[in-house]
Design a protein around this motif. Sequence first.
Motif, PDB file in Angstrom:
ATOM      1  N   UNK A   1       0.830  -1.123  -0.021  1.00 14.97           N
ATOM      2  CA  UNK A   1       0.029  -0.198   0.119  1.00 14.97           C
ATOM      3  C   UNK A   1       0.808   1.140  -0.089  1.00 14.97           C
ATOM      4  N   UNK A   2       2.057   1.049   0.838  1.00 18.74           N
ATOM      5  CA  UNK A   2       2.676   2.515   0.801  1.00 18.74           C
ATOM      6  C   UNK A   2       3.393   2.652  -0.498  1.00 18.74           C
ATOM      7  N   UNK A   3       3.661   1.627  -1.160  1.00 16.99           N
ATOM      8  CA  UNK A   3       4.432   1.749  -2.567  1.00 16.99           C
ATOM      9  C   UNK A   3       3.369   2.196  -3.568  1.00 16.99           C
ATOM     10  N   UNK A   4       1.808   1.776  -3.500  1.00 18.92           N
ATOM     11  CA  UNK A   4       0.916   2.218  -4.488  1.00 18.92           C
ATOM     12  C   UNK A   4       0.708   3.620  -4.104  1.00 18.92           C
ATOM     13  N   UNK A   5       0.647   3.991  -2.970  1.00 17.74           N
ATOM     14  CA  UNK A   5       0.673   5.474  -2.520  1.00 17.74           C
ATOM     15  C   UNK A   5       1.738   6.542  -3.154  1.00 17.74           C
ATOM     16  N   UNK A   6       2.815   5.938  -2.929  1.00 18.67           N
ATOM     17  CA  UNK A   6       3.962   6.627  -3.437  1.00 18.67           C
ATOM     18  C   UNK A   6       3.979   6.682  -4.880  1.00 18.67           C
ATOM     19  N   UNK A   7       3.422   5.695  -5.591  1.00 20.97           N
ATOM     20  CA  UNK A   7       3.370   5.786  -7.192  1.00 20.97           C
ATOM     21  C   UNK A   7       2.214   6.572  -7.546  1.00 20.97           C
ATOM     22  N   UNK A   8       1.426   6.817  -6.551  1.00 20.39           N
ATOM     23  CA  UNK A   8       0.109   7.686  -7.113  1.00 20.39           C
ATOM     24  C   UNK A   8       0.271   9.151  -6.809  1.00 20.39           C
ATOM     25  N   UNK A   9       1.355   9.439  -6.007  1.00 13.24           N
ATOM     26  CA  UNK A   9       1.416  10.962  -6.064  1.00 13.24           C
ATOM     27  C   UNK A   9       2.027  11.692  -7.203  1.00 13.24           C
ATOM     28  N   UNK A  10       1.307  12.674  -7.449  1.00 18.06           N
ATOM     29  CA  UNK A  10       1.400  13.367  -8.763  1.00 18.06           C
ATOM     30  C   UNK A  10       2.653  14.382  -8.215  1.00 18.06           C
ATOM     31  N   UNK A  11       3.558  14.431  -9.104  1.00 21.71           N
ATOM     32  CA  UNK A  11       4.645  15.491  -8.984  1.00 21.71           C
ATOM     33  C   UNK A  11       4.050  17.013  -9.637  1.00 21.71           C
ATOM     34  N   UNK A  12       4.926  18.089  -9.337  1.00 22.28           N
ATOM     35  CA  UNK A  12       4.175  19.268  -9.525  1.00 22.28           C
ATOM     36  C   UNK A  12       3.937  19.358 -11.168  1.00 22.28           C
ATOM     37  N   UNK A  13       4.782  18.905 -11.879  1.00 24.63           N
ATOM     38  CA  UNK A  13       4.537  18.963 -13.310  1.00 24.63           C
ATOM     39  C   UNK A  13       3.325  18.070 -13.872  1.00 24.63           C
ATOM     40  N   UNK A  14       3.218  16.954 -13.144  1.00 21.81           N
ATOM     41  CA  UNK A  14       2.316  15.689 -13.575  1.00 21.81           C
ATOM     42  C   UNK A  14       0.860  15.979 -13.039  1.00 21.81           C
TER      43      UNK A  14
ATOM     44  N   UNK B   1      -4.814  10.636 -15.964  1.00 17.38           N
ATOM     45  CA  UNK B   1      -5.379   9.579 -16.805  1.00 17.38           C
ATOM     46  C   UNK B   1      -4.365   8.661 -17.149  1.00 17.38           C
ATOM     47  N   UNK B   2      -3.163   9.189 -17.669  1.00 20.96           N
ATOM     48  CA  UNK B   2      -2.242   8.292 -18.279  1.00 20.96           C
ATOM     49  C   UNK B   2      -1.467   7.612 -17.133  1.00 20.96           C
ATOM     50  N   UNK B   3      -1.536   7.892 -16.072  1.00 19.09           N
ATOM     51  CA  UNK B   3      -0.637   7.192 -14.940  1.00 19.09           C
ATOM     52  C   UNK B   3      -1.892   6.102 -14.457  1.00 19.09           C
ATOM     53  N   UNK B   4      -3.124   6.757 -14.300  1.00 19.81           N
ATOM     54  CA  UNK B   4      -4.129   5.522 -13.970  1.00 19.81           C
ATOM     55  C   UNK B   4      -3.999   4.240 -15.164  1.00 19.81           C
ATOM     56  N   UNK B   5      -3.912   4.533 -16.359  1.00 22.02           N
ATOM     57  CA  UNK B   5      -3.788   3.566 -17.303  1.00 22.02           C
ATOM     58  C   UNK B   5      -2.572   2.598 -17.138  1.00 22.02           C
ATOM     59  N   UNK B   6      -1.466   3.326 -16.876  1.00 20.66           N
ATOM     60  CA  UNK B   6      -0.126   2.518 -16.602  1.00 20.66           C
ATOM     61  C   UNK B   6      -0.418   1.559 -15.416  1.00 20.66           C
ATOM     62  N   UNK B   7      -0.976   2.216 -14.269  1.00 22.17           N
ATOM     63  CA  UNK B   7      -1.250   1.388 -13.123  1.00 22.17           C
ATOM     64  C   UNK B   7      -2.187   0.007 -13.501  1.00 22.17           C
TER      65      UNK B   7
END
Length: 109
Positions: free
Chosen positions: A82-95, A102-108
Amino acid sequence: ELENQLTAKSKTLDELKQSLASTGSAEQTPEAQSLRIAELCEMKDSIVNQVAQVKASMESILEQWRAYDEIYAEVSLMTTRYLYCIDQCKPSGEEASLEALKKQVKTLQ
């Protein structure tokens, strides 16, 4: 180990019985010796019962600890995931844009 010590004490008690039966003691009458031997036998039996109870209790406790260790390992693994998923789902400033999310959701998926 307690059982081994108890066995050794039982042998010593048996040797004492034989020794007292064959030699006797000037200070005690045979009746008094018999009573003392009976008391010692009762004490030994009581200790045997207590050791058996402690052994059963310890086996139960060890089984509970094994179950705890298994459940703890599962929870730890899930927490890490869960911590890994949360870390991967955090958008950075430019994302932070909708398209990037949407692109990140498709990737996941």
